[in-house]
Scaffold this active site. Sequence first.
Site, PDB file in Angstrom:
ATOM      1  N   GLU A  20       4.635 -15.312  -0.735  1.00 18.28           N
ATOM      2  CA  GLU A  20       5.233 -13.986  -0.673  1.00 18.28           C
ATOM      3  C   GLU A  20       6.561 -14.090   0.058  1.00 18.28           C
ATOM      4  O   GLU A  20       7.612 -14.156  -0.554  1.00 18.28           O
ATOM      5  CB  GLU A  20       4.277 -13.012   0.042  1.00 18.28           C
ATOM      6  CG  GLU A  20       4.705 -11.578  -0.059  1.00 18.28           C
ATOM      7  CD  GLU A  20       3.596 -10.627   0.395  1.00 18.28           C
ATOM      8  OE1 GLU A  20       3.781  -9.429   0.238  1.00 18.28           O
ATOM      9  OE2 GLU A  20       2.566 -11.089   0.922  1.00 18.28           O
ATOM     10  N   ASP A  28       7.918  -3.040   6.710  1.00 19.74           N
ATOM     11  CA  ASP A  28       7.771  -3.872   7.904  1.00 19.74           C
ATOM     12  C   ASP A  28       9.049  -3.846   8.733  1.00 19.74           C
ATOM     13  O   ASP A  28       9.026  -3.705   9.961  1.00 19.74           O
ATOM     14  CB  ASP A  28       7.444  -5.310   7.512  1.00 19.74           C
ATOM     15  CG  ASP A  28       6.156  -5.426   6.706  1.00 19.74           C
ATOM     16  OD1 ASP A  28       6.043  -4.755   5.673  1.00 19.74           O
ATOM     17  OD2 ASP A  28       5.269  -6.197   7.111  1.00 19.74           O
ATOM     18  N   GLU A  85      -1.471  -9.843  10.731  1.00 15.77           N
ATOM     19  CA  GLU A  85      -1.375  -8.765   9.749  1.00 15.77           C
ATOM     20  C   GLU A  85      -2.539  -7.795   9.888  1.00 15.77           C
ATOM     21  O   GLU A  85      -2.371  -6.589   9.742  1.00 15.77           O
ATOM     22  CB  GLU A  85      -1.345  -9.363   8.346  1.00 15.77           C
ATOM     23  CG  GLU A  85      -1.248  -8.363   7.221  1.00 15.77           C
ATOM     24  CD  GLU A  85      -1.151  -9.041   5.861  1.00 15.77           C
ATOM     25  OE1 GLU A  85      -0.691  -8.397   4.911  1.00 15.77           O
ATOM     26  OE2 GLU A  85      -1.537 -10.225   5.753  1.00 15.77           O
TER      27      GLU A  85
END
Length: 545
Positions: free
Chosen positions: A165, A172, A428
């Site tokens: 990714e 973010d 995360e």
Amino acid sequence: MLIPQEGEKIVEQERMPALQVIKTPAGETVIDFGQNITGYVEFKIKGVPGAQATVSHGETLDRDGNFYNANYRSARARIKFTCDGEEHTYKSALTFFGFRYIRLENWPDEVKKENFTAIVVHSDIRRTGYFECSDETVNKLFKNIIWGQKGNFLDVPTDCPQRNERLGWTGDAQVFVRTASLNFDVKRFFKKWLHDLTADQGRDGCVPHVVPNTFDDMGGSSAWSDAAVICPWEIYRTYGDKAVLEEQFDSMKAWIDWMRERSETGRRSGGSHFGDWLGLDSTEGSYKGATPEDLIATAYYKYSTELFIKAAHALGRDVSEYENIPAEAAAAFRREYMENGRVKNATQTGCVLALYFDITDDRAATATQLNELVKRAGHLETGFVGTPYLLHALSDNGYAETAYDLLLRREYPSWLYPISKGATTVWEHWDGIKPDGTMWSTDMNSFNHYAYGAVADWMYGAAAGINSDPDRPGFEHIIFRPVTDRRLDFVKASIDTRRGTVASEWRRENGRIKYIFTVPEGCGASVIIGGEKHEVGAGTHEFLE
């Protein structure tokens, strides 16, 4: 259209020797560098001609102590080296990895840890912010936040540096930009990325979810696309340079216009949104928290338009046609989602937005509701949208002790829980590694994701009490307003601003609290302690409470 490079140079920053060589229960040879980083490994290798060795990268070990990188998804994250019989010192030239551990397969030589060095790579941004307190676990959290920023500020503010990714997710960046600008000098870094955002913005004003955009027509989610307004405003707020507002003004306006066309009587509804991403109050099988998407979208419509108007005023622009939008959106929010000062949906994030974005018309009732929700759950339940403002919403409205309860909590879910599992960066997921040692999932489980590190903004602004006056940005005028807690003996922080170093410290001495504030030359400051306000000039000032 080709233009010269606008961003910071990308350079090798630190060299980290191997901490230990591990022989895992599965018989693997693994090297631990002791810190989750972004960069690559430099290693010495010889071997016989034709021998092939493989280096694989991972962020953590599994609960049995074996090498683990299933969370990298389809990213291979490995190096294959074919020997020619000569000794070589090799490091990657065309890629980077996110890792703490490497696994060696078919290594042709004796494995010596002195032959392996991890090299940290990121944009050449200068460290500006420092924080320390009497709780060493909180200090470790702050250190992890710093490492998370270094690992994800490699030319683009990526969400994560390791899996398939590594994208410039706008959401973010938006939630973390204020913290980012206090930790490091990121003015040039963000100006470059915001120019990229403008280049990728649709002709209709829609802002993509990632910049540079790899998703083609995806865009428009509240909190994500609002980066077009919030990021330039926060950079202006920290550095006081109107140029970023001037350069981004048309982009900001285009995004506000896009939302306005999709709103009715102040309420923004419909469209595709990420909601309160990864909120713990989500329904089974969903990544989105329980807070209604339209509630979040309406709140951000109000907030972003308000910031756009402030930016226009700073530039001397006439935006009278937009002046009524914040009030309309606030009224729509209260009409649709609130009753008697309380949020109907009753989620922590819903209350946080109503308070922090100044939407509620009864702050006491909304703050009481938020405090009740936190106390009832016993912990935070917020995701990417609510978490950055959660502690502010509590401490700004009379519930500082609850805010500290959340910051100092050790158990899952909390900011400090990952540290008990060996975290050296921000995760995360609140439970990327569960209490029993199993992984949350392999699908979306980065161990270097800076979004929740936005709590450092509260650590600077509330715990240490350093704030740039919003009406006089760039720390021209400073507001010192520390929020103390009986569980801490001292807190100190400093920020190297464009005007000099601003510092704040408080500590307990003989049953009283001593405060020390440092104001740079040419600046003024307001000191607010125990409800009393003192105006001070440049120099170091001490107060006792």
